[in-house]
Design a protein around this motif. Structure first.
Motif, PDB file in Angstrom:
ATOM      1  N   HIS A  58       0.839  -1.194   0.000  1.00 37.81           N
ATOM      2  CA  HIS A  58       0.000   0.000   0.000  1.00 37.81           C
ATOM      3  C   HIS A  58       0.874   1.243   0.000  1.00 37.81           C
ATOM      4  CE1 HIS A  58      -2.306   3.258   1.974  1.00 37.81           C
ATOM      5  NE2 HIS A  58      -3.283   2.799   1.225  1.00 37.81           N
ATOM      6  N   LYS A 114       2.292   2.218  -3.224  1.00 38.98           N
ATOM      7  CA  LYS A 114       1.291   2.730  -4.172  1.00 38.98           C
ATOM      8  C   LYS A 114       1.306   1.953  -5.491  1.00 38.98           C
ATOM      9  CE  LYS A 114       0.950   7.414  -2.313  1.00 38.98           C
ATOM     10  NZ  LYS A 114       1.569   7.084  -1.027  1.00 38.98           N
ATOM     11  N   TYR A 165      -6.209  -6.803  -2.064  1.00 39.14           N
ATOM     12  CA  TYR A 165      -6.386  -6.792  -0.615  1.00 39.14           C
ATOM     13  C   TYR A 165      -7.539  -7.693  -0.192  1.00 39.14           C
ATOM     14  CZ  TYR A 165      -3.372  -2.704  -0.942  1.00 39.14           C
ATOM     15  OH  TYR A 165      -2.322  -1.858  -1.204  1.00 39.14           O
ATOM     16  N   GLN A 168      -8.816  -2.258  -4.067  1.00 39.08           N
ATOM     17  CA  GLN A 168      -8.712  -1.064  -3.231  1.00 39.08           C
ATOM     18  C   GLN A 168      -8.529  -1.489  -1.776  1.00 39.08           C
ATOM     19  OE1 GLN A 168     -11.753  -1.649  -4.921  1.00 39.08           O
ATOM     20  NE2 GLN A 168     -11.059  -0.691  -6.823  1.00 39.08           N
ATOM     21  N   ASN A 169      -7.674  -0.769  -1.064  1.00 39.76           N
ATOM     22  CA  ASN A 169      -7.468  -1.085   0.345  1.00 39.76           C
ATOM     23  C   ASN A 169      -8.527  -0.363   1.176  1.00 39.76           C
ATOM     24  OD1 ASN A 169      -6.310  -1.879   2.826  1.00 39.76           O
ATOM     25  ND2 ASN A 169      -5.295   0.102   2.964  1.00 39.76           N
ATOM     26  N   LEU A 170      -9.498  -1.115   1.680  1.00 38.49           N
ATOM     27  CA  LEU A 170     -10.567  -0.552   2.512  1.00 38.49           C
ATOM     28  C   LEU A 170     -10.477  -1.028   3.954  1.00 38.49           C
ATOM     29  CD1 LEU A 170     -13.536  -0.908  -0.024  1.00 38.49           C
ATOM     30  CD2 LEU A 170     -12.061   1.070   0.373  1.00 38.49           C
ATOM     31  N   ASP A 176      -3.700  -2.952 -13.051  1.00 34.24           N
ATOM     32  CA  ASP A 176      -4.879  -2.111 -12.821  1.00 34.24           C
ATOM     33  C   ASP A 176      -6.075  -2.627 -13.622  1.00 34.24           C
ATOM     34  OD1 ASP A 176      -3.808  -0.322 -10.998  1.00 34.24           O
ATOM     35  OD2 ASP A 176      -3.091   1.079 -12.527  1.00 34.24           O
TER      36      ASP A 176
END
Length: 712
Positions: free
Chosen positions: A464, A467, A472, A541-543, A589
């Motif tokens: 993370h 970047k 995740y 996405q890292n949530l 991506d």
């Protein structure tokens, strides 16, 4: 006039005209200049539009365009014919009565129209307008013969409809055969689906056919494609000297290294090392370097993605990777050189991870250990086992010490640890259950869990911070409305759930559960808390991970059995080799959102299949107890009765019709059944003695009645 069956749009255009006033059928015919001889056809088209819920008819028989809300969702069927539709964005599912199911089957993506909406209760009733996409083109079930034709009763009772098999399409099946059916006509609300038998699995009483039926029902792949088998022939059986001494690969073969797993484990993803340092410990978590052998877009890789995960059924394993890899060159077997990806963490005296290194490595496992025996060392200090593990007992004691420090820090930040009993099911050679008991989870299991969690968090934070594209493991915050209900429910028992700006944090939920610990309502509050949580899944996405109170989390430690781990290993290796170019970043991506969806889906499929096989064997096991009295605990309460779980983890239903001493009402607010006259209550966590009355293998249910009529 042209055939009106093909001119629905003409009628709809009329009804949608701003100047249109509701008209009867005859008046519509006059406006559209429909000759008398074509008016029966007009009536058929209007009837069809009405059935499709595209038009409405008022009390005076006048037609208008359908004005009700139309939504899209996934249909969940019920054996009794009705169902529910899950619509993204709606908290509650939409109820679909038997009359409004249409041709929908369980799992179908459907378009529905809202018929009734209770805004205050958040409930709605709807009707299926059309099926957008069918989920089941193959169905597994039991064949029944009827004269020249036949029908198949699906194993999945949620499908709710038998499949009609015309004469000549039964592949020679006889009554009692378990079969696979290809659906050729999905039918509608008035006509059952129709199909043809494409495979006979065997007779329902044949050994192994019961589990094979579940394997087929969930479309779990059993054989590897020929191109995968061809690729396997080029993979070596042993790590070569050149591979082990590859430039840049850290050589850790001199460190005392162990694996700790279950007694029956054959594929070893992870090994651990631990060294004492001047400021604490150096913990090494070493994971099989599967991507060294599985190249991106190779047949092996594409098949692994298709499978998504290994599936651990009660009598077999359906692996994500072929055994030549999962049990061979990739498995961290004792005494063998193995290529690994290592996360090496510097841990302080209080369990804080101060620094780390992620690197390619080569290891050699010194001892293959089991949870059972390690527990005997660190918990029981058993002399015989300590002698067997001589030379490693001090290492194991240090591991236990570090584990407790890591766990303490995780608890301090708010990690929520739900402890629900798992089952151990032992079968004979014919698949008959011999013994079922609650699995015992000791400190050895927790040691490895704590080490793996530490590595997963460390790797997730590292990437993370870089970047870079990554995959995740996320667990989003609970829905605020469910939090409100949980808080209200807890208040009924004097247990306060605090919130912060209307939201809940892991620490606040943890405190809520700890306040209830030891109270009679504790099991109930724990279950309701779990139901308020969202489902963990994979995402690019890292949530964060709510349950673990972890801002960064991924799955790094099991690439042999989980594709997400294999996927991020590939990203890690490319990063370590300096190959993460803008082109590769763009590539990841692009693909990671699809990988996240695919692997989350296959994970759910595996979980469901595993639960179904466990339920089946539990029902078979309980058949021997029919007519006996047993002690249990109420595990769930519903409007139709309550479920009782036995100490061996088997569960059965006491139907409300069996509670004959009073008229019982389901109190939804308190999750309990209350006698109208006596005030007697049945609630979660309450002990009760039951009498086993029956077992149904097909429905996978066990039936209980109260053992006497003087229960409290």
């Amino acid at each position: 006039m042209e055939e009106l069956e093909d001119r629905e749009e003409l009628i709809l255009d009329l009804l949608k005209d701003p100047n249109y006033e509701p008209l009867r059928k005859k008046e519509i015919a006059l406006i559209l200049n429909v000759p008398r001889e074509d008016r029966n056809a007009l009536a058929e088209v209007l009837d069809h539009l009405y059935v499709q819920h595209k038009v409405e008819i008022n009390r005076r028989g006048r037609y208008t365009v359908q004005s009700r809300t139309v939504l899209t969702g996934v249909f969940c069927g019920n054996a009794r014919g009705f169902g529910f539709v899950t619509v993204e964005g709606r908290e509650e599912d939409v109820f679909i009565s038997n009359d409004h199911v249409g041709g929908a089957m369980h799992g179908d993506t459907v378009e529905i129209m809202i018929l009734k909406e209770d805004v205050s209760a958040g409930r709605a009733e709807g009707a299926v307008i059309r099926v957008i996409e069918h989920a089941n083109d193959r169905v597994v079930g039991l064949y029944e013969k009827h004269k020249t034709n036949g029908f198949v009763i699906p194993d999945n009772t949620k499908l709710g409809k038998d499949i009609f098999i015309p004469a000549g399409r039964d592949l020679g099946a006889v009554k009692g055969h378990k079969v696979v059916v290809r659906i050729t006509d999905f039918g509608n609300g008035h006509k059952n689906p129709e199909g043809e038998i494409i495979e006979i699995l065997g007779h329902l009483d044949d050994p192994g056919v019961d589990i094979l039926s579940i394997v087929e029902a969930y479309n779990l792949p059993q054989k590897f494609p020929e191109e995968v088998e061809e690729e396997l022939r080029r993979i070596p059986e042993h790590v070569s000297k050149e591979e082990a001494e590859e430039t840049g690969r850290l050589d850790l073969r001199d460190l005392p290294t162990v694996t700790i797993d279950g007694d029956g484990t054959k594929d070893f993803d992870d090994a651990v090392t631990l060294e004492k340092t001047g400021t604490g410990w150096r913990l090494g978590v070493h994971i099989a370097d599967v991507t060294h052998y599985v190249a991106e877009h190779s047949p092996l890789d594409e098949e692994a993605l298709r499978r998504g995960t290994s599936v651990y059924l009660v009598d077999r394993v359906i692996p994500m990777l072929p055994h030549q890899l999962s049990n061979g060159i990739c498995s961290l077997n004792e005494g063998e050189d193995r290529l690994t990806l290592s996360c090496i963490m510097e841990i302080g005296p209080r369990g804080a991870i101060h620094s780390h290194r992620i690197t390619e490595s080569v290891i050699r496992v010194d001892r293959r250990m089991t949870y059972r025996k390690v527990n005997r060392v660190i918990m029981d200090h058993d002399p015989e086992t300590m002698e067997e593990y001589r030379g490693f007992t001090e290492l194991l004691e240090e591991m236990y010490k570090v584990s407790k420090r890591l766990r303490s820090r995780r608890h301090a930040r708010g990690s929520v640890d739900f402890e629900f009993p798992e089952s151990e099911i032992r079968l004979d050679e014919n698949g008959k259950p011999l013994e079922i008991c609650a699995a015992v989870r000791g400190e050895a299991e927790r040691v490895i869990e704590d080490f793996m969690l530490a590595a997963n968090e460390t790797v997730a934070k590292d990437f993370h911070d870089r970047k870079l594209p990554f995959l995740y493991r996320i667990h989003e915050d609970p829905d605020p409305e469910k939090v409100k209900k949980l808080a209200s429910f807890g208040a009924n028992f004097g247990v306060v759930l605090h919130t912060k700006d209307g939201k809940i944090t892991p620490k606040l939920l943890q405190e809520f559960l700890e306040k209830s610990a030891g109270k009679p309502e504790a099991p109930l509050l724990e279950i309701i808390s779990l139901r308020s949580m969202q489902q963990a899944k994979y995402a690019p996405q890292n949530l964060g991970h709510f349950g673990l109170a972890a801002p960064y989390y991924c799955h790094f430690t099991s690439p042999i059995r989980r594709y997400p781990d294999l996927q991020i290993h590939r990203i890690i290796r490319e990063t370590l080799h300096g190959e993460m170019s803008p082109k590769r970043i763009a590539h990841y991506d692009t693909i990671l959102p699809n990988v996240a969806v695919q692997t989350s889906s296959t994970e759910r499929r595996a979980d469901e299949a595993e639960r179904e096989t466990d339920k089946l064997k539990k029902v078979q096991y309980m058949e021997r107890y029919i007519g006996e009295e047993l002690d249990g605990t109420i595990s769930s309460v519903t409007g139709w009765g309550f479920y009782v779980q036995l100490p061996n983890t088997c569960e059965g239903l006491v139907h409300i019709a069996e509670l004959t001493d009073d008229y019982y009402i389901f109190d939804e607010q308190h999750y309990e059944l209350v006698g109208r006259m006596t005030g007697k209550k049945f609630r979660i966590g309450q002990p009760i003695r039951v009498f086993v009355t029956g077992c149904d293998r097909f429905m996978r249910t066990v039936d209980f009645i109260p053992a006497n009529k003087s229960w409290e």
